[in-house]
Design a protein around this motif. Structure first.
Motif, short mmCIF file in Angstrom:
data_model
loop_
_atom_site.label_atom_id
_atom_site.label_comp_id
_atom_site.label_asym_id
_atom_site.label_seq_id
_atom_site.Cartn_x
_atom_site.Cartn_y
_atom_site.Cartn_z
N PHE A 135 -7.98 -0.07 -2.84
CA PHE A 135 -6.63 1.06 -2.97
C PHE A 135 -7.40 2.36 -2.43
CE2 PHE A 135 -4.69 -2.26 -5.31
CZ PHE A 135 -3.38 -2.29 -4.80
N VAL A 173 -1.76 3.57 -10.61
CA VAL A 173 -1.83 2.27 -10.28
C VAL A 173 -3.00 1.71 -11.08
CG1 VAL A 173 -2.59 0.76 -8.15
CG2 VAL A 173 -1.38 3.10 -7.93
N LEU A 217 0.72 -1.31 0.05
CA LEU A 217 -0.02 -0.01 0.19
C LEU A 217 0.86 1.31 -0.04
CD1 LEU A 217 -2.76 -1.12 2.50
CD2 LEU A 217 -2.99 -1.09 0.02
N VAL A 219 -5.18 5.60 -1.49
CA VAL A 219 -4.47 5.88 -2.79
C VAL A 219 -5.41 7.09 -3.45
CG1 VAL A 219 -3.87 4.80 -5.12
CG2 VAL A 219 -3.39 3.51 -3.01
N ASP A 220 -4.49 8.01 -4.22
CA ASP A 220 -5.14 9.11 -4.76
C ASP A 220 -6.05 8.40 -5.97
OD1 ASP A 220 -6.08 11.25 -6.08
OD2 ASP A 220 -4.15 12.12 -6.68
N ALA A 258 2.00 1.82 -3.55
CA ALA A 258 0.50 2.34 -4.24
C ALA A 258 0.36 3.56 -4.09
CB ALA A 258 -0.51 1.27 -4.02
N ARG A 259 0.53 4.16 -2.93
CA ARG A 259 0.30 5.65 -2.49
C ARG A 259 1.33 6.39 -2.91
NH1 ARG A 259 0.02 3.21 3.13
NH2 ARG A 259 -2.17 2.65 3.42
#
Length: 360
Positions: A137, A126, A117, A142-143, A120-121
């Motif tokens: 996510f 992604v 994670l 995550v954005d 991913a952040r």
């Protein structure tokens, strides 16, 4: 032309769906004239041979970013083990280029959830395979703007046209055939299909069950021994030609996996016009459209057997589901379509980081 550096650990000596995704994207990009390189495990000689033959440069993951190899972006595939995504993030930051991340593995098999994670952040993009994966996510922070939905194309690299009749002749199969293709591990459900076989035989005693793929769980041999029957054939690992022939030969493809996101073998079955039987998993109803291109059932032997029996008893329905899967694959899941979606994001990211003259 974009210079892409793909980072993927590999599953030597097995070949998993995430590895096939990385390899096929690399080959597809190279065909379009892009410069593509791969960093993989030094153990993964099979990946290296496959990629080199496709015109992709292959190297062992370096300890630091070589200035002479600076790409336009880094793309990490798979996150079962976090070390390679973390290394991809480090390389991207050292080169000061965007990081693209395709996790490609269900959270249930991640070895370090927080590490995945965290990558991913920090990634610039992604790629998720289902809306269910997108929600995972999003909930992890995550954005939303960094998340992009894409499917995956088939991995079919046989050297000759698939020959189902030849496969049946080689293995003495003259009745209905149910195929399992994948690593033999409990999360893939091979044991569920073995248990379902006897229930299927109550209605279709002539049905043959074929398993192809490497033993993964330590007790695979014992599990197969407990279900020993001449109507069960375990081929172990097979070459691509044998795999293609098996897909062409089967009447039903069954992978009762509970921890996948979007099993690659489903796409491969659909390319061959075969119906898919799957058990329910998070996002599974997005992957297999129940009653359209396959059947979804609960993850227990009775339910798996009932779905297989339904399709063996109704060849017309089985053919219709397989045909719908083939049409969907041709329209949405070819490697050209998948690569188009990746390239759109690549272009956006590299345009954002390019200088006035178009160079980083």
């Amino acid at each position: 032309m974009t210079h892409v550096r793909i980072v993927h650990r590999g599953y030597f000596p097995a070949r998993a769906g995430a590895e096939a995704m990385a390899q096929n994207l690399a080959e597809s990009l190279a065909r379009r004239g892009h410069r593509v390189g791969l960093y993989c495990s030094s153990m993964d000689e099979e990946s290296a041979r496959w990629m080199t033959g496709a015109g992709v440069g292959v190297g062992v993951l370096p300890a630091s970013a070589p200035p002479a190899e600076r790409p336009d972006l880094v793309h990490a595939f798979d996150c079962v083990w976090p070390d390679y995504p973390q290394a991809a993030l480090r390389l991207a930051r050292e080169w000061d280029v965007p990081l693209v991340f395709t996790p490609a593995s269900a959270a249930g098999v991640w070895q370090d959830r927080e590490a995945v994670l965290d990558v991913a952040r920090q990634a610039d993009a992604v790629f998720v395979l289902t809306e269910a994966e997108r929600r995972l996510f999003l909930e992890a922070g995550v954005d939303p703007a960094a998340l992009h939905l894409n499917g995956q194309g088939p991995q079919l690299s046989a050297t000759a046209a698939p020959d189902g009749a030849a496969f049946r002749a080689r293995h003495g199969i003259d009745g209905p055939m149910v195929l399992f293709l994948g690593r033999k591990m409990r999360s893939k459900g091979y044991h569920l299909l073995l248990q379902a076989a006897r229930k299927v035989w109550a209605d279709h005693p002539e049905a043959r069950f074929v398993f192809a793929g490497p033993d993964w769980d330590e007790d695979c041999a014992e599990v197969f021994a407990a279900h020993r029957d001449p109507r069960i054939l375990d081929l172990g690992m097979v070459e691509e030609d044998e795999k293609a022939d098996a897909l062409a030969a089967c009447d039903v493809f069954c992978l009762p996996s509970t921890v996948d996101i979007f099993p690659l073998v489903f796409v491969e079955a659909w390319v061959n016009g075969k119906p898919v039987v799957s058990v329910t998993f998070d996002g599974g109803d997005e992957v297999v459209r129940h009653g359209v291109d396959g059947l979804l059932c609960e993850p227990d032997p009775d339910a798996v057997a009932a779905s297989v029996v339904r399709l063996l008893a109704d060849p017309a329905e089985a053919a219709a589901l397989g045909a719908a899967g083939r049409t969907r694959t041709e329209r949405e899941l070819s490697w050209d379509a998948v690569t188009d979606r990746y390239q759109t994001v690549y272009d956006r990211l590299t345009a954002r980081t390019a200088g006035p003259a178009g160079t980083p």
